[in-house]
Design a protein around this motif. Sequence first.
Motif, mmCIF file in Angstrom:
data_model
loop_
_atom_site.group_PDB
_atom_site.id
_atom_site.type_symbol
_atom_site.label_atom_id
_atom_site.label_comp_id
_atom_site.label_asym_id
_atom_site.label_seq_id
_atom_site.Cartn_x
_atom_site.Cartn_y
_atom_site.Cartn_z
ATOM 1 N N ALA A 172 -0.392 -11.957 -8.348
ATOM 2 C CA ALA A 172 -1.047 -13.035 -7.608
ATOM 3 C C ALA A 172 -2.454 -13.288 -8.136
ATOM 4 O O ALA A 172 -2.947 -14.421 -8.106
ATOM 5 N N ALA A 173 -3.086 -12.224 -8.626
ATOM 6 C CA ALA A 173 -4.439 -12.359 -9.173
ATOM 7 C C ALA A 173 -4.426 -12.768 -10.639
ATOM 8 O O ALA A 173 -5.495 -12.926 -11.247
ATOM 9 N N GLY A 174 -3.229 -12.924 -11.201
ATOM 10 C CA GLY A 174 -3.126 -13.335 -12.594
ATOM 11 C C GLY A 174 -3.356 -12.225 -13.592
ATOM 12 O O GLY A 174 -3.659 -12.489 -14.762
ATOM 13 N N THR A 175 -3.217 -10.974 -13.146
ATOM 14 C CA THR A 175 -3.408 -9.845 -14.047
ATOM 15 C C THR A 175 -2.250 -9.738 -15.028
ATOM 16 O O THR A 175 -1.087 -9.744 -14.603
ATOM 17 N N PRO A 176 -2.504 -9.663 -16.323
ATOM 18 C CA PRO A 176 -1.410 -9.519 -17.289
ATOM 19 C C PRO A 176 -0.749 -8.153 -17.175
ATOM 20 O O PRO A 176 -1.388 -7.166 -16.818
ATOM 21 N N SER A 177 0.561 -8.122 -17.476
ATOM 22 C CA SER A 177 1.340 -6.874 -17.435
ATOM 23 C C SER A 177 1.194 -6.168 -16.090
ATOM 24 O O SER A 177 0.976 -4.952 -16.021
ATOM 25 N N ALA A 178 1.334 -6.932 -15.009
ATOM 26 C CA ALA A 178 1.109 -6.384 -13.671
ATOM 27 C C ALA A 178 2.073 -5.251 -13.355
ATOM 28 O O ALA A 178 1.683 -4.220 -12.792
ATOM 29 N N TRP A 179 3.344 -5.438 -13.697
ATOM 30 C CA TRP A 179 4.326 -4.405 -13.376
ATOM 31 C C TRP A 179 4.093 -3.138 -14.188
ATOM 32 O O TRP A 179 4.197 -2.028 -13.677
ATOM 33 N N ARG A 180 3.774 -3.309 -15.456
ATOM 34 C CA ARG A 180 3.583 -2.145 -16.311
ATOM 35 C C ARG A 180 2.365 -1.335 -15.884
ATOM 36 O O ARG A 180 2.423 -0.098 -15.806
ATOM 37 N N LEU B 153 7.471 1.800 -3.501
ATOM 38 C CA LEU B 153 6.849 0.733 -2.711
ATOM 39 C C LEU B 153 5.429 0.464 -3.181
ATOM 40 O O LEU B 153 4.996 -0.699 -3.254
ATOM 41 N N ALA B 154 4.701 1.516 -3.522
ATOM 42 C CA ALA B 154 3.328 1.347 -4.019
ATOM 43 C C ALA B 154 3.309 0.552 -5.315
ATOM 44 O O ALA B 154 2.444 -0.305 -5.521
ATOM 45 N N VAL B 155 4.272 0.821 -6.202
ATOM 46 C CA VAL B 155 4.363 0.059 -7.449
ATOM 47 C C VAL B 155 4.601 -1.416 -7.146
ATOM 48 O O VAL B 155 3.955 -2.310 -7.728
ATOM 49 N N TRP B 156 5.508 -1.696 -6.225
ATOM 50 C CA TRP B 156 5.846 -3.081 -5.872
ATOM 51 C C TRP B 156 4.646 -3.813 -5.274
ATOM 52 O O TRP B 156 4.348 -4.944 -5.656
ATOM 53 N N VAL B 157 3.926 -3.156 -4.354
ATOM 54 C CA VAL B 157 2.766 -3.783 -3.715
ATOM 55 C C VAL B 157 1.662 -4.053 -4.735
ATOM 56 O O VAL B 157 1.086 -5.150 -4.781
ATOM 57 N N ALA C 270 2.330 2.413 -14.292
ATOM 58 C CA ALA C 270 1.541 3.459 -14.945
ATOM 59 C C ALA C 270 0.595 4.134 -13.953
ATOM 60 O O ALA C 270 0.472 5.367 -13.939
ATOM 61 N N ASP C 271 -0.066 3.344 -13.106
ATOM 62 C CA ASP C 271 -0.986 3.910 -12.120
ATOM 63 C C ASP C 271 -0.272 4.894 -11.194
ATOM 64 O O ASP C 271 -0.719 6.025 -10.984
ATOM 65 N N VAL C 272 0.832 4.438 -10.628
ATOM 66 C CA VAL C 272 1.573 5.280 -9.693
ATOM 67 C C VAL C 272 2.236 6.442 -10.427
ATOM 68 O O VAL C 272 2.276 7.568 -9.929
ATOM 69 N N GLY C 273 2.741 6.173 -11.627
ATOM 70 C CA GLY C 273 3.424 7.218 -12.385
ATOM 71 C C GLY C 273 2.520 8.373 -12.751
ATOM 72 O O GLY C 273 2.940 9.535 -12.712
ATOM 73 N N ILE C 274 1.275 8.079 -13.103
ATOM 74 C CA ILE C 274 0.323 9.149 -13.442
ATOM 75 C C ILE C 274 0.126 10.072 -12.247
ATOM 76 O O ILE C 274 0.166 11.301 -12.370
ATOM 77 N N VAL C 275 -0.079 9.473 -11.077
ATOM 78 C CA VAL C 275 -0.328 10.274 -9.872
ATOM 79 C C VAL C 275 0.937 11.005 -9.434
ATOM 80 O O VAL C 275 0.928 12.227 -9.212
ATOM 81 N N TYR C 276 2.044 10.251 -9.320
ATOM 82 C CA TYR C 276 3.289 10.833 -8.814
ATOM 83 C C TYR C 276 3.840 11.909 -9.747
ATOM 84 O O TYR C 276 4.426 12.901 -9.297
#
Length: 202
Positions: free
Chosen positions: A39-47, A28-32, A51-57
């Motif tokens: 929405a903010a136009g960030t490139p590679s948003a899903w990746r 859910l954190a990855v999806w949010v 990566a952010d959640v994967g590092i922590v989890y």
Amino acid sequence: MVKGWHGWLGTFNGVVLITMVVLPLAALAVWVLARRRRAAGTPSAWRTSLADVGIVYGTVPWVWMIMLPGDQAGIVPGRVTLVPLRDLLTIFSDGGPLTATFQVVGNLLVFAALGFFAPQRFPALASVPRILALAAGCSVLVETAQFVLRLDRVSSVDDVLLNAAGAGLAALASRHWWRATADVSEERRPEPAAGSRWTTSA
């Protein structure tokens, strides 16, 4: 059966169960994060969100487990082994193949998620030597904490070597993705404007 707070927070089985329970929350954190970044136009948003959640989890549970205190925590002094490969040879000779395999694989996985996702998330870390150095530094901090806190664990150089090796292997496994990310970042770097550099005349 895991019972009580100590059973959940202070045992290997408890940490494993918590990790499994929070997996939907991690998804859910990855999806949010991805939705907000798209929405903010960030490139590679899903990746980047993965990566952010994967590092922590993928890192916190392993560090949590290796920081669990032993039966004589706070009683026996910290122990240090600085001779490379000594502990590994002891494990293979005294513990048997199953114990040795479990120990080695576990150490390889401690910072594997960091090695896999960090180069994709941070272009400055898109290099196997840098990931090795980062994982080794993190491992030294963990081993030092084990010693200072007197957790009834052996602070070993072999753990540092295995932790770093696991991160390096994981970085190699994700090389296809972080190389692509690095190439895209390089393409988007603006070219210096004409005449913006100082020139010298003879």
